[in-house]
Scaffold this motif. Structure first.
Motif, short mmCIF file in Angstrom:
data_model
loop_
_atom_site.label_atom_id
_atom_site.label_comp_id
_atom_site.label_asym_id
_atom_site.label_seq_id
_atom_site.Cartn_x
_atom_site.Cartn_y
_atom_site.Cartn_z
N THR A 144 0.83 -1.21 0.00
CA THR A 144 0.00 0.00 0.00
C THR A 144 0.87 1.25 0.00
O THR A 144 0.56 2.23 -0.71
CB THR A 144 -0.93 0.01 1.23
N SER A 145 1.96 1.24 0.78
CA SER A 145 2.86 2.40 0.80
C SER A 145 3.52 2.59 -0.56
O SER A 145 3.70 3.72 -1.02
CB SER A 145 3.91 2.23 1.89
N LYS A 146 3.88 1.47 -1.20
CA LYS A 146 4.48 1.55 -2.54
C LYS A 146 3.47 2.09 -3.56
O LYS A 146 3.83 2.86 -4.46
CB LYS A 146 4.96 0.17 -2.99
N GLU A 147 2.21 1.69 -3.42
CA GLU A 147 1.17 2.17 -4.32
C GLU A 147 0.96 3.67 -4.17
O GLU A 147 0.86 4.40 -5.16
CB GLU A 147 -0.14 1.42 -4.06
N ILE A 148 0.90 4.14 -2.92
CA ILE A 148 0.71 5.57 -2.66
C ILE A 148 1.85 6.38 -3.25
O ILE A 148 1.64 7.41 -3.90
CB ILE A 148 0.58 5.83 -1.15
N LEU A 149 3.08 5.92 -3.02
CA LEU A 149 4.26 6.62 -3.53
C LEU A 149 4.30 6.61 -5.06
O LEU A 149 4.59 7.64 -5.69
CB LEU A 149 5.54 5.98 -2.98
#
Length: 208
Positions: free
Chosen positions: A157-162
């Motif tokens: 999820t953090s990778k997707e947001i970034l």
């Protein structure tokens, strides 16, 4: 054969000074990520005369042509980044959906039947035990690490947001850069036409 000193001195003295056209003089500010904004030349003659000595049409066209080339190179880089994000984002979203599916199967006490690739066009069935709550993620550079479902979802999820944030910035920069390319092209065309009109006016003055 060496050149006589007097000849060299005369050739140097015959050289006329030319205007120094810097990047700052043909741009005005930049966007939030440092891409310069092309200055639109509304009054070319006034702009040319703002230099000391006045800038020639050839110098102005050369300066904006160099700027145009830089923008085109940057456009290519941004286009490649954009293509990478267009490929990367769906993969991340697919991974998130898969981990969520595995987590739900674990909560329901079930398992997952899937197919895995043995060779080209050859697949085999496999049953995935979801009770362990463990998944392996490729992190790049041939590195794979083991995560719990919750850890994997947090990471993905953090990778997707970034990735979405960076993709948005790249898209904005690409649009901005293309606008600067258009402005540079318009300036080059206007300088050329201004030079043609000026030469015709000078010719008509001499003929009269």
């Amino acid at each position: 054969m060496s050149t006589p000193a007097s000849t060299t001195s005369e050739s140097q003295s015959d050289e006329k000074p030319v205007a120094n056209i810097s990047l700052e003089s043909i741009t005005e500010g930049e966007n939030s990520r440092g891409i310069p904004t092309t200055k639109f030349l509304d009054d070319i003659e006034t702009f040319a005369n703002s230099f000391s000595p006045p800038a020639s049409p050839e110098l102005l066209i050369g300066a904006y042509s160099d700027l145009y080339s830089k923008f085109k190179a940057y456009e290519q880089q941004l286009s490649q980044k954009s293509a990478t994000f267009r490929e990367k984002l769906p993969e991340i979203e697919k991974s998130i959906a898969l981990v969520r599916h595995l987590k739900k199967k674990k909560e329901d006490g079930g398992s997952v039947v899937t197919r895995y690739n043995l060779a080209d066009t050859i697949y085999a069935k496999a049953e995935v035990d979801c009770s362990q709550g463990i998944v392996n993620l490729w992190l790049g550079a041939n590195v794979m690490l083991e995560y719990t479902y919750d850890e994997a979802l947090t990471l993905l999820t953090s990778k997707e947001i970034l990735a979405k944030k960076e993709f948005k910035e790249v898209t904005e920069d690409l649009t901005f850069t293309r606008n600067q390319i258009i402005t540079s092209e318009v300036n080059i065309s206007r300088i050329y036409n201004w030079d043609v009109r000026r030469k015709r006016a000078n010719l008509a003055t001499r003929s009269s």
